[in-house]
Design a protein around this motif. Sequence first.
Motif, PDB file in Angstrom:
ATOM      1  N   HIS A 164       0.838  -1.202   0.000  1.00  0.00           N
ATOM      2  CA  HIS A 164       0.000   0.000   0.000  1.00  0.00           C
ATOM      3  C   HIS A 164       0.872   1.251   0.000  1.00  0.00           C
ATOM      4  CE1 HIS A 164      -3.644   2.201   0.245  1.00  0.00           C
ATOM      5  NE2 HIS A 164      -3.346   2.740   1.426  1.00  0.00           N
ATOM      6  N   ILE A 165       0.927   1.911  -1.152  1.00  0.00           N
ATOM      7  CA  ILE A 165       1.738   3.106  -1.317  1.00  0.00           C
ATOM      8  C   ILE A 165       1.107   4.301  -0.606  1.00  0.00           C
ATOM      9  CG2 ILE A 165       2.680   4.716  -3.028  1.00  0.00           C
ATOM     10  CD1 ILE A 165       2.720   2.274  -4.988  1.00  0.00           C
ATOM     11  N   GLY A 166      -0.214   4.374  -0.627  1.00  0.00           N
ATOM     12  CA  GLY A 166      -0.909   5.471   0.032  1.00  0.00           C
ATOM     13  C   GLY A 166      -1.135   6.648  -0.896  1.00  0.00           C
ATOM     14  N   PRO A 167      -1.309   7.870  -0.363  1.00  0.00           N
ATOM     15  CA  PRO A 167      -1.120   8.253   1.050  1.00  0.00           C
ATOM     16  C   PRO A 167      -2.305   7.938   1.955  1.00  0.00           C
ATOM     17  CG  PRO A 167      -1.685  10.172  -0.240  1.00  0.00           C
ATOM     18  CD  PRO A 167      -1.553   9.047  -1.220  1.00  0.00           C
ATOM     19  N   GLY A 168      -3.487   7.684   1.361  1.00  0.00           N
ATOM     20  CA  GLY A 168      -4.656   7.439   2.191  1.00  0.00           C
ATOM     21  C   GLY A 168      -4.637   6.068   2.832  1.00  0.00           C
ATOM     22  N   LEU A 169      -5.480   5.911   3.843  1.00  0.00           N
ATOM     23  CA  LEU A 169      -5.636   4.632   4.536  1.00  0.00           C
ATOM     24  C   LEU A 169      -6.499   3.693   3.708  1.00  0.00           C
ATOM     25  CD1 LEU A 169      -5.349   3.091   7.383  1.00  0.00           C
ATOM     26  CD2 LEU A 169      -7.662   3.962   7.795  1.00  0.00           C
ATOM     27  N   LYS A 170      -6.109   2.421   3.659  1.00  0.00           N
ATOM     28  CA  LYS A 170      -6.941   1.396   3.038  1.00  0.00           C
ATOM     29  C   LYS A 170      -7.506   0.517   4.139  1.00  0.00           C
ATOM     30  CE  LYS A 170      -6.956  -2.064  -0.678  1.00  0.00           C
ATOM     31  NZ  LYS A 170      -7.625  -1.267  -1.711  1.00  0.00           N
ATOM     32  N   ARG A 171      -8.766   0.150   3.988  1.00  0.00           N
ATOM     33  CA  ARG A 171      -9.415  -0.705   4.975  1.00  0.00           C
ATOM     34  C   ARG A 171      -9.921  -1.948   4.250  1.00  0.00           C
ATOM     35  NH1 ARG A 171     -12.425   2.936   6.673  1.00  0.00           N
ATOM     36  NH2 ARG A 171     -11.139   3.604   8.437  1.00  0.00           N
ATOM     37  N   MET A 172      -9.652  -3.116   4.803  1.00  0.00           N
ATOM     38  CA  MET A 172     -10.084  -4.364   4.192  1.00  0.00           C
ATOM     39  C   MET A 172     -11.061  -5.085   5.123  1.00  0.00           C
ATOM     40  SD  MET A 172      -9.672  -6.149   1.384  1.00  0.00           S
ATOM     41  CE  MET A 172      -8.080  -5.665   0.712  1.00  0.00           C
ATOM     42  N   TYR A 173     -12.268  -5.360   4.599  1.00  0.00           N
ATOM     43  CA  TYR A 173     -13.291  -6.132   5.313  1.00  0.00           C
ATOM     44  C   TYR A 173     -13.192  -7.573   4.819  1.00  0.00           C
ATOM     45  CZ  TYR A 173     -15.360  -1.536   6.300  1.00  0.00           C
ATOM     46  OH  TYR A 173     -15.576  -0.234   6.709  1.00  0.00           O
ATOM     47  N   MET A 174     -13.168  -8.526   5.768  1.00  0.00           N
ATOM     48  CA  MET A 174     -12.921  -9.918   5.389  1.00  0.00           C
ATOM     49  C   MET A 174     -13.835 -10.869   6.158  1.00  0.00           C
ATOM     50  SD  MET A 174      -8.780  -9.855   5.304  1.00  0.00           S
ATOM     51  CE  MET A 174      -8.745 -11.618   5.137  1.00  0.00           C
ATOM     52  N   TRP A 175     -14.187 -11.971   5.476  1.00  0.00           N
ATOM     53  CA  TRP A 175     -15.013 -13.024   6.079  1.00  0.00           C
ATOM     54  C   TRP A 175     -14.473 -14.386   5.642  1.00  0.00           C
ATOM     55  CZ3 TRP A 175     -16.653  -8.596   3.918  1.00  0.00           C
ATOM     56  CH2 TRP A 175     -17.573  -7.796   4.607  1.00  0.00           C
ATOM     57  N   THR A 176     -14.427 -15.331   6.549  1.00  0.00           N
ATOM     58  CA  THR A 176     -14.242 -16.715   6.134  1.00  0.00           C
ATOM     59  C   THR A 176     -15.502 -17.145   5.391  1.00  0.00           C
ATOM     60  OG1 THR A 176     -15.219 -17.616   8.145  1.00  0.00           O
ATOM     61  CG2 THR A 176     -12.824 -17.194   8.160  1.00  0.00           C
ATOM     62  N   GLN A 177     -15.429 -18.252   4.686  1.00  0.00           N
ATOM     63  CA  GLN A 177     -16.611 -18.703   3.948  1.00  0.00           C
ATOM     64  C   GLN A 177     -17.768 -18.969   4.903  1.00  0.00           C
ATOM     65  OE1 GLN A 177     -16.018 -21.529   0.809  1.00  0.00           O
ATOM     66  NE2 GLN A 177     -18.044 -22.438   1.062  1.00  0.00           N
ATOM     67  N   GLU A 178     -17.469 -19.557   6.059  1.00  0.00           N
ATOM     68  CA  GLU A 178     -18.544 -19.847   7.013  1.00  0.00           C
ATOM     69  C   GLU A 178     -19.173 -18.562   7.530  1.00  0.00           C
ATOM     70  OE1 GLU A 178     -15.469 -21.000   7.115  1.00  0.00           O
ATOM     71  OE2 GLU A 178     -15.756 -23.126   6.601  1.00  0.00           O
ATOM     72  N   ALA A 179     -18.356 -17.576   7.853  1.00  0.00           N
ATOM     73  CA  ALA A 179     -18.892 -16.317   8.359  1.00  0.00           C
ATOM     74  C   ALA A 179     -19.690 -15.580   7.290  1.00  0.00           C
ATOM     75  CB  ALA A 179     -17.739 -15.435   8.852  1.00  0.00           C
ATOM     76  N   PHE A 180     -19.227 -15.653   6.041  1.00  0.00           N
ATOM     77  CA  PHE A 180     -19.936 -14.973   4.957  1.00  0.00           C
ATOM     78  C   PHE A 180     -21.294 -15.632   4.706  1.00  0.00           C
ATOM     79  CE2 PHE A 180     -20.843 -14.168   0.439  1.00  0.00           C
ATOM     80  CZ  PHE A 180     -20.786 -12.776   0.430  1.00  0.00           C
ATOM     81  N   GLU A 181     -21.327 -16.953   4.697  1.00  0.00           N
ATOM     82  CA  GLU A 181     -22.602 -17.650   4.506  1.00  0.00           C
ATOM     83  C   GLU A 181     -23.564 -17.329   5.638  1.00  0.00           C
ATOM     84  OE1 GLU A 181     -22.148 -21.796   3.884  1.00  0.00           O
ATOM     85  OE2 GLU A 181     -20.912 -21.572   2.096  1.00  0.00           O
ATOM     86  N   ALA A 182     -23.048 -17.246   6.872  1.00  0.00           N
ATOM     87  CA  ALA A 182     -23.916 -16.924   8.011  1.00  0.00           C
ATOM     88  C   ALA A 182     -24.464 -15.502   7.896  1.00  0.00           C
ATOM     89  CB  ALA A 182     -23.138 -17.083   9.313  1.00  0.00           C
ATOM     90  N   ALA A 183     -23.641 -14.584   7.340  1.00  0.00           N
ATOM     91  CA  ALA A 183     -24.061 -13.189   7.250  1.00  0.00           C
ATOM     92  C   ALA A 183     -25.003 -12.927   6.087  1.00  0.00           C
ATOM     93  CB  ALA A 183     -22.837 -12.284   7.125  1.00  0.00           C
ATOM     94  N   THR A 184     -24.820 -13.659   4.977  1.00  0.00           N
ATOM     95  CA  THR A 184     -25.581 -13.348   3.755  1.00  0.00           C
ATOM     96  C   THR A 184     -26.527 -14.454   3.330  1.00  0.00           C
ATOM     97  OG1 THR A 184     -23.927 -14.283   2.250  1.00  0.00           O
ATOM     98  CG2 THR A 184     -23.624 -11.980   2.958  1.00  0.00           C
ATOM     99  N   GLY A 185     -26.345 -15.650   3.854  1.00  0.00           N
ATOM    100  CA  GLY A 185     -27.183 -16.764   3.447  1.00  0.00           C
ATOM    101  C   GLY A 185     -26.728 -17.464   2.196  1.00  0.00           C
ATOM    102  N   GLY A 186     -25.558 -17.111   1.670  1.00  0.00           N
ATOM    103  CA  GLY A 186     -25.074 -17.759   0.455  1.00  0.00           C
ATOM    104  C   GLY A 186     -23.619 -17.439   0.203  1.00  0.00           C
TER     105      GLY A 186
END
Length: 406
Positions: A164-186
């Motif tokens: 990440h060269i920047g200058p701004g901050l990067k934010r990454m949202y992440m889910w395991t497959q199990e967590a993503f399925e629980a959150a979205t249903g698919g």
Amino acid sequence: MNEHVDPLGSAILQLREGSAGLTRPIVIENFPFGTMLDEGDICEMLRALRDHPQRELLLRVFIGSRQCFQSERQVFDAPPEGDSGLEAWGTQMFGPERWGCTIYRAEQLNPQLAERVAGPWKTLKAGTAEENCSQEIFVFAGNYGKTPFGVHEDKEQGAAVHFHIGPGLKRMYMWTQEAFEAATGGTSTFYDLPAIAHTAEVYEIPAGSAFLLPADYFHIGETEDYSAGIVVTNVRLPEARLRDMAVSRFLDCLEPDGPSGELGEEDLSRTLGEMIGTGGRIREAERVSNAGFTPCPLEIGQTPEPSANTRFRRRTAFPLVTQDDAISGNSGELSLYARGNRLTLPESLLLQELADDLNTLQTMTWGDMLSRLETEFEPDAAAFICRFLLDTRAIEETAHEEHADD
């Protein structure tokens, strides 16, 4: 006290170990990638797009959240002129709206970057489950907010490192497959991030950091302020696709019989297993010789050849590969692979020995290489082979006083 500590090499090892062999996410701040890549590399890629035959496939420009083909044409016509000032260039080019540029397979546009990345990346992969993967380079630049791709999983990609060269901050949202399925249903791409953001693992990536994103995570990036980054990612293809690609590569390498351009009966009678085996060996030789990167389009140069006393050495991360591909049975041919490019020649012990000597990182003069090859090849053919090594960037000029036994 060790006066020869390599900060980048030490950081690469820390990244591999801290991610448990590329399997766990990790952010390392103040990562010393400045000797490997910077904003100037992105500027160089944008300039190289103008003349690339597949430029429409390599660039995506988003204005707001929509791809804008008109803006892509503007980039082809008016890329940044210098090696800095990307943010100002983007503001002038795209106006006040949020914008983002994404470059795919960027190694095709900046081979020097691939050369700088190849050695550290080999170290990063060593001993991991992804050691024999190929890799690609991507670029993200802009102030686009959330990437327009939605929360998704990159199904044919392995671990990726965001430098990440920047200058701004990067934010990454992440889910395991199990967590993503629980959150979205698919497991389909999901575009309503606010609805599931509270269920995500969130990593903040300041400018100057490296972030390792392991395979098999659903994710989405966010940059509210302008920033730029270069991403190197491993490629993991399923076996069925690898077999298809091997057969396709085998067929590409067949030489038609006669002026009709048709393939011979012997070639067409090869079994599927033979096609997969031979095509797979060709693709592997191409991969190894270019350290896993997709090669740039090759053009044999028209510039005058180097002087006979100019010394050359193989580029360290890119071994030469020689093999009999046996495309048409016992062909009596030898294929030379340099930086992912294939040159098929009559079988030659001297060519094999020349490649072996270059692979030891021995230096030799242009005249030495020519004279060795001219023992078995016509002078024009020997010169073409040497130009092939030079124009693929498999060999590089070294200092005149540098010798193999230094």
